[in-house]
Design an enzyme around this catalytic site. Structure first.
Site, PDB file in Angstrom:
ATOM      1  N   THR A  59       9.736  -8.482 -29.918  1.00 46.51           N
ATOM      2  CA  THR A  59      10.484  -7.290 -30.296  1.00 46.51           C
ATOM      3  C   THR A  59      10.814  -7.319 -31.775  1.00 46.51           C
ATOM      4  O   THR A  59      11.306  -8.320 -32.289  1.00 46.51           O
ATOM      5  CB  THR A  59      11.790  -7.180 -29.481  1.00 46.51           C
ATOM      6  OG1 THR A  59      11.536  -7.527 -28.130  1.00 46.51           O
ATOM      7  CG2 THR A  59      12.344  -5.781 -29.553  1.00 46.51           C
TER       8      THR A  59
ATOM      9  N   ARG B 235       3.004  14.445  -2.116  1.00 46.70           N
ATOM     10  CA  ARG B 235       2.507  15.820  -2.056  1.00 46.70           C
ATOM     11  C   ARG B 235       3.035  16.679  -3.198  1.00 46.70           C
ATOM     12  O   ARG B 235       2.381  17.620  -3.632  1.00 46.70           O
ATOM     13  CB  ARG B 235       2.885  16.441  -0.701  1.00 46.70           C
ATOM     14  CG  ARG B 235       1.840  16.173   0.389  1.00 46.70           C
ATOM     15  CD  ARG B 235       2.366  16.606   1.732  1.00 46.70           C
ATOM     16  NE  ARG B 235       3.660  15.957   1.974  1.00 46.70           N
ATOM     17  CZ  ARG B 235       4.616  16.425   2.774  1.00 46.70           C
ATOM     18  NH1 ARG B 235       4.433  17.564   3.406  1.00 46.70           N
ATOM     19  NH2 ARG B 235       5.757  15.777   2.940  1.00 46.70           N
TER      20      ARG B 235
ATOM     21  N   GLU C 161       0.829  -1.205   0.000  1.00 49.72           N
ATOM     22  CA  GLU C 161       0.000   0.000   0.000  1.00 49.72           C
ATOM     23  C   GLU C 161       0.864   1.256   0.000  1.00 49.72           C
ATOM     24  O   GLU C 161       1.857   1.346   0.727  1.00 49.72           O
ATOM     25  CB  GLU C 161      -0.926   0.002   1.231  1.00 49.72           C
ATOM     26  CG  GLU C 161      -1.864   1.204   1.254  1.00 49.72           C
ATOM     27  CD  GLU C 161      -3.029   0.988   2.213  1.00 49.72           C
ATOM     28  OE1 GLU C 161      -3.645  -0.085   2.174  1.00 49.72           O
ATOM     29  OE2 GLU C 161      -3.325   1.906   3.007  1.00 49.72           O
TER      30      GLU C 161
ATOM     31  N   THR D 160      23.670  -5.997 -21.828  1.00 49.11           N
ATOM     32  CA  THR D 160      24.566  -5.067 -22.506  1.00 49.11           C
ATOM     33  C   THR D 160      26.002  -5.286 -22.063  1.00 49.11           C
ATOM     34  O   THR D 160      26.943  -5.060 -22.823  1.00 49.11           O
ATOM     35  CB  THR D 160      24.130  -3.617 -22.238  1.00 49.11           C
ATOM     36  OG1 THR D 160      22.741  -3.496 -22.504  1.00 49.11           O
ATOM     37  CG2 THR D 160      24.886  -2.641 -23.106  1.00 49.11           C
TER      38      THR D 160
ATOM     39  N   TYR E 134     -11.802  -4.881  10.363  1.00 47.26           N
ATOM     40  CA  TYR E 134     -11.195  -4.344  11.587  1.00 47.26           C
ATOM     41  C   TYR E 134     -11.021  -5.456  12.612  1.00 47.26           C
ATOM     42  O   TYR E 134     -11.976  -5.817  13.300  1.00 47.26           O
ATOM     43  CB  TYR E 134     -12.060  -3.211  12.147  1.00 47.26           C
ATOM     44  CG  TYR E 134     -12.175  -2.068  11.150  1.00 47.26           C
ATOM     45  CD1 TYR E 134     -11.238  -1.038  11.159  1.00 47.26           C
ATOM     46  CD2 TYR E 134     -13.174  -2.073  10.177  1.00 47.26           C
ATOM     47  CE1 TYR E 134     -11.305  -0.027  10.205  1.00 47.26           C
ATOM     48  CE2 TYR E 134     -13.244  -1.066   9.230  1.00 47.26           C
ATOM     49  CZ  TYR E 134     -12.312  -0.043   9.245  1.00 47.26           C
ATOM     50  OH  TYR E 134     -12.359   0.950   8.305  1.00 47.26           O
TER      51      TYR E 134
ATOM     52  N   TYR F  65     -22.082   4.816   4.478  1.00 50.63           N
ATOM     53  CA  TYR F  65     -21.163   3.750   4.856  1.00 50.63           C
ATOM     54  C   TYR F  65     -20.533   3.161   3.593  1.00 50.63           C
ATOM     55  O   TYR F  65     -21.052   3.318   2.481  1.00 50.63           O
ATOM     56  CB  TYR F  65     -21.915   2.650   5.606  1.00 50.63           C
ATOM     57  CG  TYR F  65     -22.522   3.154   6.892  1.00 50.63           C
ATOM     58  CD1 TYR F  65     -21.708   3.316   8.032  1.00 50.63           C
ATOM     59  CD2 TYR F  65     -23.871   3.476   6.970  1.00 50.63           C
ATOM     60  CE1 TYR F  65     -22.258   3.799   9.212  1.00 50.63           C
ATOM     61  CE2 TYR F  65     -24.417   3.955   8.147  1.00 50.63           C
ATOM     62  CZ  TYR F  65     -23.609   4.111   9.276  1.00 50.63           C
ATOM     63  OH  TYR F  65     -24.138   4.584  10.433  1.00 50.63           O
TER      64      TYR F  65
ATOM     65  N   ALA G  43      21.378  -2.505 -19.154  1.00 46.76           N
ATOM     66  CA  ALA G  43      20.789  -3.827 -18.946  1.00 46.76           C
ATOM     67  C   ALA G  43      21.907  -4.848 -18.789  1.00 46.76           C
ATOM     68  O   ALA G  43      22.979  -4.688 -19.372  1.00 46.76           O
ATOM     69  CB  ALA G  43      19.902  -4.191 -20.133  1.00 46.76           C
TER      70      ALA G  43
ATOM     71  N   ARG H  10       7.735   3.772   2.019  1.00 48.75           N
ATOM     72  CA  ARG H  10       9.157   3.496   2.217  1.00 48.75           C
ATOM     73  C   ARG H  10       9.475   2.092   1.739  1.00 48.75           C
ATOM     74  O   ARG H  10       8.615   1.221   1.735  1.00 48.75           O
ATOM     75  CB  ARG H  10       9.520   3.632   3.698  1.00 48.75           C
ATOM     76  CG  ARG H  10       9.305   5.040   4.204  1.00 48.75           C
ATOM     77  CD  ARG H  10       9.855   5.185   5.594  1.00 48.75           C
ATOM     78  NE  ARG H  10       9.181   6.275   6.291  1.00 48.75           N
ATOM     79  CZ  ARG H  10       9.130   6.375   7.616  1.00 48.75           C
ATOM     80  NH1 ARG H  10       9.695   5.454   8.369  1.00 48.75           N
ATOM     81  NH2 ARG H  10       8.516   7.394   8.180  1.00 48.75           N
TER      82      ARG H  10
END
Lengths: 659, 659
Positions: free
Chosen positions: B575, B70, B65, B466, B199, B176, B463, B327
């Site tokens: 590709t 900001r 999560e 490479t 909860y 609710y 990569a 974090r």
């Protein structure tokens, strides 16, 4: 930075004639390109473009003329001949129009249906002759519409011989070939490529040679794309005609019509019909040997080769048109001696591409119909797009029903007697059937001394690559693993490989090992047990005639089993094992037991019952070894199955002891 | 034939649970299947199905999560974090809804846009939170419509905190979370997967724990698909809650919300907001070390790992939900210790797949954007279908214009100062630029001692593959062949290869060698001369900023340069080098010189003029070596080019002497 040099470079960009690659600014973004990974530019092009490109590149080429057969069995033979002569690489074939033979009908022998078969089933670029004399506009338009519908793209526009003795011009209607050319162009715009006839010695009914040349010029000006000439006997005759045509401004390709003399009677007849004179140097040779067919044919071959060499050496001729008279030997020999017969023509795809324009983007087929390509084409003829939106996008390909399926050109080429000799007058048991399969694989005679040249699922001799698997195939067929389709694994062979190669040079082709066979339900029980050890390396699909089936195909997705990597192109994967299509193929594969084999015997006869037993009880199995860089494990799978069957059951086991 | 055995077999067919593979009669013909060669079943499925499958198979998983940032630079950082944390293999991430932060707007920091970025650009399955309290039906519907339009498929339906102090139920409107669940189901049917909050200690405002359980049951009954719980501090708390939920008939997945304690202040704040009590055994440890962030974090990691182990060992929990607080370190460490962090997640394709449902069939991209995948996704976001009808069917892919293109999350992650340090405060000449490229390739510091970590065309470190080419790349960059994209040739490595592998296990992956670089027009002149020797082995496309270009691409067809062969599947060619797309890429590639590099310097400054000179005069070149089984010849091509440049011109030659 040397600006001069840079400028030179930019100039060379401008003058680059490679088409799509030149652009200034953003215009190149709009350049159009083909919709599928086209392997052979020829596939997408018109006959006249192919002809032009071949001429420009200095490649020499040939075309072949045939007439429609009189009987249905003649048609079956002619179609086999198309396949054989098609393998030599003609640029096109043409089919004459026989006004007396209901030429536009759906009869299997009609000009229209023969040309359609050549295009659709034999994959040959074809020209349909059409004569207009004594025909109504309505009828002609109908023929042309039908031709277009059937996928024919080229018309040879001819006047044709008047039916009555005294022919008179009609006010309305078609009097000359030019009327037909104009009609085609006005009604069908540029859809058809049009060919017209040229007469190196002048048309017999023309006022003069010069007048006839003018008529030819008018026909070309009216919209004809190229000219095929009447036959002639001296190279000089053609070369003078060619020069005369060029002199009056006929610039399109003019193909010399080559007639290899094949017999005394056929020569006399043709000469009479075409009102030509045989030169003395030829009659002098022929008359003394007129009863010796072989001698005449040999002379004819020599004479044609000599004449063709002069034509080709002139530098003015790049393509030769052959009047085959529906015979193979002489024309093939002439072409071989000229070096024009391509013994191993490059295959654009591993299967023969249909020449129907609707199918030109077709680039993938299920492997199941590999030995029955005409059946596949027939059963998919109503598809709107090819390959039905690629296999992966096709949730439910609509195959034509099996009961629609019977067509004269899908008939076996062998007689009932020949089939009985190959497959057995009388079957004793299932082992008798195993023997037939084994003899087919090994090319050994059966116990009555007859070679088995075909099976219901394999109308043709074995493919060369099947020979790579011969020993293993023999072993398993002997024990009742009745193989009907197989391919070895290939890990990147050059695309020019004579046995497994296809597509343009400079590429690499790959295959996953594949094996498809009928076998008993006992064998299948053991096989399913064994296959657990081979997950996910081996994909399998097992089904019986009732549709009971089992597969480990992931989400019923197709499995690519043949693919190629080529310079500057997308990957091409022309052959897949498609679990959905397999359920359609199985109907056909099981039905062939009864229709082609069982019905050779009396109803209720033991032989017929044996075939019916197999039909009702055996399973059709396909196996793919996904690990293509390793040696195929499919033989090991079958060995393991036999080993399991040979192991006496352990009384303490619950039946899964082998794990 | 043992009929009993056969019957047993047939039974096993019937009970085969593999779905599509079971059928009686013809019904299997109608079985549906995926439209493209799907490599990972997960790609096509809903979150709830993925969750169910993972749970059924016993795989353990996690979700993460985040809250919206900001500031815009916070957003750039968060998106980088999505990429890094996405590589660990979360089943999904979720983005909280900040009612005070204009959460449904198009601002780069809004909940809506962050979630959209995660889905579209980072390829992460994402859940958008949505709170309904104090919102009009109209507004909520608008948010949901927008979310759907942006490709979001999952909503966490929450009540949210009342804005005013004293919250009162409104007669009409949303009071609710259950009202929101009902609204979503009634307005959007089954389109969204819906998550609701649970909860473990009861909602702080609920009358009782039991009453709150009933509310949860009602939310699930109203249409929620799974539950994420509020954080808790003891495994027992969750396990009791889980049992209680099951006891009253809540059968959907219930994900424990894990909160690794990361600092004293953040813990206090969260506890206050959620009205939870921190157990004494935790406060006892934390209080004494409250000023030692590192110690608290270490404790938090230990505590979370321990609790998670209990949960997982209970056998009742298969997925863990982490409150990351945006974090990385703590959550990643917990996941590593639990063995849930997949260091090398299997890549379904060689590029990161976007999670937008519209793009789920996308299976091919041009190689040019390999280092700028977000730009590619942005420029193709308006395509109706992916991959625009496969590359081969796309005559003119409509790329988004470059001038629409600037987006905050495509900004460089480095500051102007950092870029100047890497790319040079002051450029002396073209050689200065060559040095930057060389330092980037070699990872050596530049002459001022700064490592070059990125280039305008390569926003990320090199990569791993490479590195296979490092030595050769260094050599050519030093001489002004300024490489921006390359890949080595690969001839059938296992799909599980840690460096070049992708797709499901058991397959083989292939590549053609590819090299893309800027170089001077003098070099290009020599290169074009040299390339004649390499036809048709090498495909090239050379273009300058003005669109002057030259290529030997056949009919402008795409060239597959990466492909894979897998068990039971069609070939996948993810590709391609597509000449049409290259003309769009070149606009972007040349613009990056000016926009990202040149503009670092004053207008009219020598440094800026050098970049502008390169922009105006250099060419962008791409080369493909089609002969993938052999060692790449592209280095030889460049060597030959330098050799030709080094050879003094022969005064007698016309400039083509080298042939």
């Amino acid at each position: 930075v040397a600006d001069g040099k840079h400028k030179g470079l930019w100039q060379s960009f401008k003058s680059d004639s490679s088409g799509a690659s030149t652009s200034g600014g953003d215009s190149s973004k709009d350049s159009s390109r083909c919709s599928t990974p086209v392997l052979e530019a020829d596939r997408s092009d018109r006959l006249r473009d192919k002809m032009r490109r071949r001429t420009e590149s200095g490649d020499r080429w040939f075309s072949l003329e045939f007439f429609p057969p009189r009987t249905a069995s003649g048609a079956v033979n002619l179609i086999s001949r198309f396949d054989r002569m098609g393998s030599g690489g003609p640029l096109f074939i043409d089919i004459t129009w026989h006004p007396a033979g209901d030429p536009g009908s759906d009869k299997e022998t009609s000009s229209m249906m023969i040309a359609s078969t050549a295009v659709n089933y034999c994959g040959l670029e074809s020209v349909l002759h059409l004569t207009c004399c004594n025909q109504t506009t309505h009828k002609i338009t109908g023929y042309l519409e039908k031709a277009k519908r059937l996928g024919l793209k080229n018309i040879m526009a001819l006047r044709g011989d008047p039916v009555g003795a005294d022919w008179e011009e009609e006010e309305e209607g078609f009097n000359y070939a030019i009327d037909l050319v104009k009609h085609i162009r006005s009604e069908f715009d540029d859809y058809f490529d049009i060919c017209v006839a040229g007469y190196p010695t002048g048309h017999p009914e023309a006022g003069s040679y010069e007048e006839d040349l003018q008529h030819l010029k008018e026909k070309v000006d009216a919209g004809a794309d190229f000219v095929i000439t009447q036959l002639f006997f001296r190279a000089d005759t053609f070369l003078k005609f060619l020069d005369d045509c060029r002199a009056i401004g006929i610039t399109c390709p003019i193909l010399p019509g080559i007639f290899p003399i094949q017999g005394y009677q056929s020569l006399r007849q043709l000469v009479k019909l075409s009102k030509l004179e045989v030169p003395e140097e030829i009659t002098k040779v022929i008359e003394p040997i007129k009863d010796n067919d072989a001698a005449i044919r040999n002379y004819g071959i020599q004479q044609a080769v000599q004449m063709c060499r002069v034509l080709l050496d002139s530098g003015k001729v790049s393509g030769l048109h052959f009047y085959t008279l529906n015979r193979e030997v002489a024309t093939m020999e002439v072409l071989r001696q000229l070096g024009l017969w391509t013994e191993d023509p490059r295959r654009p795809l591993p299967w023969a591409v249909s020449a129907h324009p609707k199918r030109r983007v077709e680039d993938v087929r299920p492997i199941f119909w590999a030995s029955r390509p005409k059946s596949y084409i027939y059963r998919t003829q109503d598809w709107d797009e090819f390959p039905n939106g690629r296999w992966g996008n096709s949730s439910s390909p609509a195959f034509g029903e099996l009961n629609d399926y019977y067509l004269f050109y899908l008939k076996s080429k062998s007689t009932k007697d020949a089939l009985l000799q190959m497959w057995g007058d009388e079957l004793m048991n299932e082992q008798s059937v195993y023997e037939v399969f084994t003899c087919y694989i090994t090319a050994q005679p059966n116990h009555r001394g007859h070679k088995v040249m075909c099976l219901p699922w394999n109308d043709e001799p074995l493919a060369p690559e099947t020979n790579l698997l011969k020993e293993e195939l023999e072993k398993v067929n002997r024990r009742g693993v009745l193989t009907i389709n197989s391919q070895p694994n290939i890990n990147g062979k050059p695309s020019t490989d004579p046995i497994v190669g296809w597509g343009p040079a400079g590429g690499y082709v790959f295959q996953k090992a594949y094996l498809e066979f009928f076998t008993s339900s006992e064998n299948v029980t053991a096989l399913l047990q064994v296959l657990k050890k081979y997950e996910p390396r081996v994909n399998y699909h097992i089904v019986n005639v009732h549709g009971q089936n089992r597969t480990n195909a992931h989400d019923m997705q197709p499995n690519a089993v043949t693919w190629g990597i080529f310079p500057g192109r997308e990957i091409v994967q022309p052959t897949v094992v498609d679990p959905v299509s397999f359920m359609y193929w199985k109907d056909e594969a099981f039905a062939l037991w009864i229709e082609q084999w069982g019905k050779l015997y009396e109803e209720e006869s033991p032989s017929r019952m044996i075939i019916k037993y197999i039909h009702d009880n055996y399973f059709l199995v396909n196996l793919v070894d996904n690990d293509f860089p390793l040696d195929s494990c499919l033989w090991q799978v079958i060995d393991d199955m036999f080993e399991l069957l040979d192991t006496p059951p352990d009384p303490l086991s619950d039946g899964t002891a082998s794990e």
